[in-house]
Design an enzyme around this catalytic site. Sequence first.
Site, PDB file in Angstrom:
ATOM      1  N   HIS A 105       1.012  -1.224  -0.151  1.00 55.54           N
ATOM      2  CA  HIS A 105      -0.077  -0.066   0.078  1.00 55.54           C
ATOM      3  C   HIS A 105       0.983   1.220  -0.174  1.00 55.54           C
ATOM      4  CE1 HIS A 105       0.642  -0.703   4.168  1.00 55.54           C
ATOM      5  NE2 HIS A 105       0.254   0.342   4.486  1.00 55.54           N
ATOM      6  N   HIS A 107       1.323   4.034   2.110  1.00 56.24           N
ATOM      7  CA  HIS A 107       1.679   4.569   3.163  1.00 56.24           C
ATOM      8  C   HIS A 107       3.257   4.569   3.195  1.00 56.24           C
ATOM      9  CE1 HIS A 107      -1.914   3.772   5.571  1.00 56.24           C
ATOM     10  NE2 HIS A 107      -2.384   4.798   4.764  1.00 56.24           N
ATOM     11  N   ASP A 109       5.883   4.318   4.996  1.00 55.70           N
ATOM     12  CA  ASP A 109       6.476   3.262   5.637  1.00 55.70           C
ATOM     13  C   ASP A 109       6.526   1.990   5.049  1.00 55.70           C
ATOM     14  OD1 ASP A 109       3.919   3.272   6.687  1.00 55.70           O
ATOM     15  OD2 ASP A 109       4.593   1.992   8.387  1.00 55.70           O
ATOM     16  N   HIS A 110       5.826   1.722   3.934  1.00 52.95           N
ATOM     17  CA  HIS A 110       5.815   0.683   3.127  1.00 52.95           C
ATOM     18  C   HIS A 110       6.393   1.064   1.647  1.00 52.95           C
ATOM     19  CE1 HIS A 110       3.758  -1.750   5.925  1.00 52.95           C
ATOM     20  NE2 HIS A 110       3.317  -0.900   6.367  1.00 52.95           N
ATOM     21  N   HIS A 161      -7.716  -0.928   5.358  1.00 54.36           N
ATOM     22  CA  HIS A 161      -6.537   0.091   5.785  1.00 54.36           C
ATOM     23  C   HIS A 161      -6.329   1.097   4.720  1.00 54.36           C
ATOM     24  CE1 HIS A 161      -3.073   0.754   8.317  1.00 54.36           C
ATOM     25  NE2 HIS A 161      -2.376   1.087   7.237  1.00 54.36           N
ATOM     26  N   ASP A 185      -0.392  -4.128   5.951  1.00 51.18           N
ATOM     27  CA  ASP A 185      -1.091  -3.912   6.951  1.00 51.18           C
ATOM     28  C   ASP A 185      -2.630  -4.334   7.144  1.00 51.18           C
ATOM     29  OD1 ASP A 185       1.004  -2.671   7.624  1.00 51.18           O
ATOM     30  OD2 ASP A 185       0.372  -0.604   7.919  1.00 51.18           O
ATOM     31  N   HIS A 224       4.195  -5.375  10.089  1.00 47.16           N
ATOM     32  CA  HIS A 224       4.965  -4.679  11.238  1.00 47.16           C
ATOM     33  C   HIS A 224       5.106  -5.884  12.611  1.00 47.16           C
ATOM     34  CE1 HIS A 224       4.317  -0.431  10.467  1.00 47.16           C
ATOM     35  NE2 HIS A 224       3.445  -1.033   9.786  1.00 47.16           N
TER      36      HIS A 224
END
Length: 311
Positions: A105, A107, A109-110, A161, A185, A224
Amino acid sequence: MLFRSLVASACTLGLVGAATTYKFAPVKIQAQAAALLHTPVRKSSLVEQTNMKIELLPALSDNYMYLLIDVDSKEAAVVDPVEPVKVVEAVRKHGVRLTTVLTTHHHWDHAGGNEKMVRLMPGLKVYGGDDRVDALTKKVTHSNTLKVGSLTVKCLFTPCHTTGHICYYVTKENSTEPPAVFTGDTLFVAGCGKFFEGTADQMYKALIEILGRLPPETRVYCGHEYTVSNLKFARHVEPDSDVIQKKLAWAKEKCSNGEPTIPSTLADEFTFNPFMRVKEKSVQDHVEQTEPIKTMRSLRKEKDGFKVPKE
């Protein structure tokens, strides 16, 4: 912000001890510094099968990147390479040919490492289900397939998400070994992602009707390291569950040694993950619901406000 992200780590939440006193430092900073000092270095881990290898690469405070290697061809893909330099090092270590980026996705941090990843290794194909994914070269949707050497990667559209979330299901023809699914996520060990851009109906479909119908032995590689905090919530929901108590003790031990609690399996998730157990009376009773989707909605709302015990 660095301290805050470190403190948010699930392993950290399970490990914070007595605060170390720093002269002149505010109490909040003392606690954050203590958390940092008591957090073990997170270790990489290699899961080896005859058909594929998967190296778990810790990133940021609690993320995971994954290097997926086809044993036959030595072709590789990387999932969510937020720290590209670590990925390049792993690629060189294994002597493989990286061709593919699988983004779960958009975001940061990905997907935030995608631009640098393609600069470091030009020619990479970048897959994702959302136009917001950085450096995207191929947009995919549900049931699209691609190849990484002799491995088949099936895209599973799991919006909630984010509206464009994709999980990646990896199999090899005629193999008797467990498949793998990279769930970003959407599904965590003992938990699920927040409903930032979706609904309980969508998460129910993602967890129960899509991921939950994969073979039970499928290994789950999530985005995570949230396992300890997730299991503490699971214990809150089902306090009489021996399965949850044992899994939590195991996860605390793994985290205290800096070791990953991943992978899980789908079969295991149905025994301790409350979001996969929304049809179970014990979970429904906890939130005073009788219908699975309403149970999902109530659980997520409760989890969003849950204060994780420090023990």
